[in-house]
Design a protein around this motif. Structure first.
Motif, mmCIF file in Angstrom:
data_model
loop_
_atom_site.group_PDB
_atom_site.id
_atom_site.type_symbol
_atom_site.label_atom_id
_atom_site.label_comp_id
_atom_site.label_asym_id
_atom_site.label_seq_id
_atom_site.Cartn_x
_atom_site.Cartn_y
_atom_site.Cartn_z
ATOM 1 N N GLU A 131 45.983 -31.738 -44.636
ATOM 2 C CA GLU A 131 46.454 -30.849 -45.703
ATOM 3 C C GLU A 131 46.234 -29.373 -45.382
ATOM 4 O O GLU A 131 46.773 -28.495 -46.058
ATOM 5 C CB GLU A 131 45.786 -31.207 -47.041
ATOM 6 N N GLU A 132 45.482 -29.083 -44.330
ATOM 7 C CA GLU A 132 45.241 -27.696 -43.932
ATOM 8 C C GLU A 132 46.273 -27.188 -42.927
ATOM 9 O O GLU A 132 46.288 -26.004 -42.607
ATOM 10 C CB GLU A 132 43.848 -27.559 -43.319
ATOM 11 N N THR A 133 47.118 -28.080 -42.424
ATOM 12 C CA THR A 133 48.107 -27.662 -41.433
ATOM 13 C C THR A 133 49.258 -26.938 -42.116
ATOM 14 O O THR A 133 49.601 -27.223 -43.268
ATOM 15 C CB THR A 133 48.655 -28.861 -40.640
ATOM 16 N N GLN A 134 49.846 -26.005 -41.382
ATOM 17 C CA GLN A 134 51.023 -25.279 -41.861
ATOM 18 C C GLN A 134 51.950 -25.043 -40.686
ATOM 19 O O GLN A 134 51.490 -24.686 -39.595
ATOM 20 C CB GLN A 134 50.639 -23.930 -42.465
ATOM 21 N N TYR A 135 53.226 -25.235 -40.934
ATOM 22 C CA TYR A 135 54.222 -25.035 -39.893
ATOM 23 C C TYR A 135 55.406 -24.300 -40.505
ATOM 24 O O TYR A 135 55.589 -24.295 -41.720
ATOM 25 C CB TYR A 135 54.694 -26.385 -39.325
ATOM 26 N N THR A 136 56.220 -23.744 -39.642
ATOM 27 C CA THR A 136 57.424 -23.058 -40.106
ATOM 28 C C THR A 136 58.650 -23.710 -39.484
ATOM 29 O O THR A 136 58.547 -24.544 -38.582
ATOM 30 C CB THR A 136 57.389 -21.567 -39.719
ATOM 31 N N GLY A 137 59.787 -23.316 -39.977
ATOM 32 C CA GLY A 137 61.043 -23.782 -39.401
ATOM 33 C C GLY A 137 61.215 -25.278 -39.532
ATOM 34 O O GLY A 137 60.882 -25.878 -40.562
ATOM 35 N N ALA A 138 61.700 -25.883 -38.473
ATOM 36 C CA ALA A 138 62.017 -27.315 -38.484
ATOM 37 C C ALA A 138 60.792 -28.183 -38.749
ATOM 38 O O ALA A 138 60.916 -29.311 -39.224
ATOM 39 C CB ALA A 138 62.658 -27.718 -37.158
ATOM 40 N N ALA A 139 59.589 -27.682 -38.489
ATOM 41 C CA ALA A 139 58.358 -28.469 -38.657
ATOM 42 C C ALA A 139 57.672 -28.231 -39.998
ATOM 43 O O ALA A 139 56.574 -28.740 -40.226
ATOM 44 C CB ALA A 139 57.392 -28.147 -37.521
ATOM 45 N N GLU A 140 58.292 -27.489 -40.907
ATOM 46 C CA GLU A 140 57.605 -27.124 -42.150
ATOM 47 C C GLU A 140 57.162 -28.318 -42.991
ATOM 48 O O GLU A 140 56.199 -28.211 -43.754
ATOM 49 C CB GLU A 140 58.459 -26.171 -42.994
ATOM 50 N N ASN A 141 57.816 -29.462 -42.860
ATOM 51 C CA ASN A 141 57.431 -30.636 -43.635
ATOM 52 C C ASN A 141 56.467 -31.565 -42.911
ATOM 53 O O ASN A 141 56.083 -32.605 -43.443
ATOM 54 C CB ASN A 141 58.684 -31.416 -44.065
ATOM 55 N N LEU A 142 56.063 -31.189 -41.726
ATOM 56 C CA LEU A 142 55.163 -32.019 -40.936
ATOM 57 C C LEU A 142 53.833 -32.309 -41.637
ATOM 58 O O LEU A 142 53.337 -33.441 -41.544
ATOM 59 C CB LEU A 142 54.935 -31.381 -39.567
ATOM 60 N N PRO A 143 53.226 -31.380 -42.383
ATOM 61 C CA PRO A 143 51.983 -31.730 -43.086
ATOM 62 C C PRO A 143 52.136 -32.951 -43.993
ATOM 63 O O PRO A 143 51.195 -33.735 -44.133
ATOM 64 C CB PRO A 143 51.662 -30.469 -43.900
ATOM 65 N N ASN A 144 53.307 -33.143 -44.581
ATOM 66 C CA ASN A 144 53.538 -34.328 -45.414
ATOM 67 C C ASN A 144 53.390 -35.613 -44.601
ATOM 68 O O ASN A 144 52.829 -36.598 -45.084
ATOM 69 C CB ASN A 144 54.925 -34.280 -46.061
ATOM 70 N N LEU A 145 53.890 -35.596 -43.384
ATOM 71 C CA LEU A 145 53.760 -36.772 -42.524
ATOM 72 C C LEU A 145 52.301 -37.004 -42.153
ATOM 73 O O LEU A 145 51.816 -38.132 -42.213
ATOM 74 C CB LEU A 145 54.605 -36.622 -41.265
ATOM 75 N N TRP A 146 51.578 -35.936 -41.774
ATOM 76 C CA TRP A 146 50.177 -36.092 -41.398
ATOM 77 C C TRP A 146 49.348 -36.613 -42.568
ATOM 78 O O TRP A 146 48.478 -37.461 -42.378
ATOM 79 C CB TRP A 146 49.587 -34.780 -40.889
ATOM 80 N N VAL A 147 49.619 -36.148 -43.763
ATOM 81 C CA VAL A 147 48.909 -36.649 -44.946
ATOM 82 C C VAL A 147 49.246 -38.122 -45.169
ATOM 83 O O VAL A 147 48.368 -38.934 -45.501
ATOM 84 C CB VAL A 147 49.223 -35.788 -46.191
ATOM 85 N N ALA A 148 50.502 -38.501 -44.963
ATOM 86 C CA ALA A 148 50.909 -39.900 -45.122
ATOM 87 C C ALA A 148 50.218 -40.793 -44.091
ATOM 88 O O ALA A 148 49.806 -41.914 -44.414
ATOM 89 C CB ALA A 148 52.437 -40.033 -44.999
ATOM 90 N N VAL A 149 50.079 -40.301 -42.857
ATOM 91 C CA VAL A 149 49.378 -41.070 -41.824
ATOM 92 C C VAL A 149 47.936 -41.317 -42.258
ATOM 93 O O VAL A 149 47.431 -42.439 -42.186
ATOM 94 C CB VAL A 149 49.424 -40.345 -40.455
ATOM 95 N N ARG A 150 47.275 -40.268 -42.749
ATOM 96 C CA ARG A 150 45.895 -40.427 -43.213
ATOM 97 C C ARG A 150 45.834 -41.418 -44.368
ATOM 98 O O ARG A 150 44.956 -42.285 -44.403
ATOM 99 C CB ARG A 150 45.311 -39.084 -43.637
#
Length: 164
Positions: free
Chosen positions: A108-127
């Motif tokens: 939940e502390e990760t942040q990305y821009t552009g095409a990867a901006e939704n990546l934190p949602n995936l990492w949270v789902a993996v956890r």
């Protein structure tokens, strides 16, 4: 357990450390013997692991309140709670910290821009998916082989045992 960064040249996977593996195996030995005490030497022999490394793992488990130690000739280690009340997730966190990390950050502390901006949602789902397994399986269930149905079902998927 880490989510490895593929950009750093590593495969993306969830990894159980040697420390985590040893901690769970030691806890299973203690669960089977519960409430009796077991020496570090007896656990090391039973689980075929180096005693010195095991002692460091047991110290982590003791500091986290998962096990308690008794000194003396009749001393050893035992679980602090009945095996049905100790989850695999508790053990893994005691020795490795948070269940999922991305480059040293919590998902939940990760942040990305552009095409990867939704990546934190995936990492949270993996956890969350990892938690659905390790936080819902107790030592007693693992020893008996009677894990929750949703966990058993995961092992019956056609590709579950296949490396990819």
């Amino acid at each position: 357990m880490c989510i490895r960064d593929a950009r750093a040249g590593h495969d993306s996977h969830v990894q159980i450390s040697a420390r985590g593996d040893y901690a769970v195996r030691a806890a299973l030995s203690l669960a089977q013997a519960y409430p009796a005490l077991m020496s570090a030497q007896a656990i090391a022999q039973e689980q075929e692991m180096p005693r010195k490394f095991l002692e460091a793992v047991l110290a982590d488990l003791r500091r986290a309140g998962v096990v308690r130690a008794q000194r003396g000739a009749e001393g050893g280690y035992t679980l602090s709670h009945p095996p049905r009340d100790v989850t695999i997730g508790q053990i893994l966190r005691a020795v490795d910290g948070p269940l999922a990390g991305v480059r040293g950050l919590r998902p939940e502390e990760t942040q990305y821009t552009g095409a990867a901006e939704n990546l934190p949602n995936l990492w949270v789902a993996v956890r969350a998916a990892v938690r659905e397994v390790v936080d819902e399986v107790s030592l007693a269930e693992l020893i008996s082989g009677r894990m929750p149905a949703h966990v058993r079902k995961l092992t019956t998927r056609p590709d579950a045992w296949q490396p990819r």
